[in-house]
Design an enzyme around this catalytic site. Sequence first.
Site, short mmCIF file in Angstrom:
data_model
loop_
_atom_site.label_atom_id
_atom_site.label_comp_id
_atom_site.label_asym_id
_atom_site.label_seq_id
_atom_site.Cartn_x
_atom_site.Cartn_y
_atom_site.Cartn_z
CD GLU A 214 32.82 50.54 35.41
OE1 GLU A 214 33.40 49.70 34.68
OE2 GLU A 214 33.15 50.78 36.58
CB CYS A 292 40.81 43.75 46.02
SG CYS A 292 41.21 43.67 44.29
#
Length: 326
Positions: A214, A292
């Site tokens: 991340e 998304c």
Amino acid sequence: VNRGPDGNPKTVGLYVGTGRGQNIVCVRTDHLKNIPLKHKQVAQCYEQFIRRSLLGSCVLFHEGGHWRELVVRTSQHGHTMAIVTFHPQQLGQEALAAQKALLREFFTCGPGAACALTSLYFQESTMTRCSHERSPFQLLHGEPHIFEDVLGLKFRISPDAFFQVNTSGAEVLYQAVRELSQAAGDTVLLDVCCGTGTIGLSLARHVSKVIGVEIVQKAIEDARWNAAFNGISNCEFHSGKAEAVLPELLSSWEDARPLVAVVNPSRAGIHHRVVKAIRSCRAIRRLLYISCKPEGEAMRNFLDCSVAQGLPCLLQQALPQLCGGG
């Protein structure tokens, strides 16, 4: 924060229209059923505050103004975090301190106290999006984190850490990832763009090891805290850009255990170096890509997986959106 249908530049809500069409207006969210009541309440109070303020709103950076966007995060615990982004322009430290004091007073002693905020953050930013490292999130009131429960685990959330906005939908998504991964007890799970570690930690008991990557440092700190708090010891988390971490990690991969990669990037997709690193690693048996916005940069990633150099990637299954929002 932008101009409303009536032209008021101190309107707080959601955008309607497009930049290309030059017809963007900001509309209040009072009538929307998919916006939590608490979010609407905080937005209304913030609008009330900036309309009282002597400082203007910042719609276009070069036109001046200060008050910018508001982010509201809530959890099933009843926690509410509000994050106000502010353009400092030419204000000095004394003037900035005065504005922060006014904002804190409004939400603790004034009309905004009705929101009962768990956390009130303030960020001075001269960019559209800015990380904590570039411009720290300043806690004006309350607790530094809010908490959420997902699939029986407790997660700590920092202001700049990604976390799915629809918790119930996220649980359905993570269960689908578990099934599609076909991960067995000897599997190593590679969680790319892992955020606070939700996917990896929710699957940790089904696999032998979880490796998370991340870019947001605060999210990595949350992920490590979440693993320790939930008593999960088979996870490790790496901070940095995926295109910098993964090539080095996978090029020297010698573990004989099967490897499953889960990629859950932002709308910007993943870097071509990440695609190349994944395709070049023979240990990866299965790749799950969560998007998304699949019609955007994700489609470029899909094509790269099919035609770029490296091992072939064969698309086996595509599922519709399982989780509302990101």
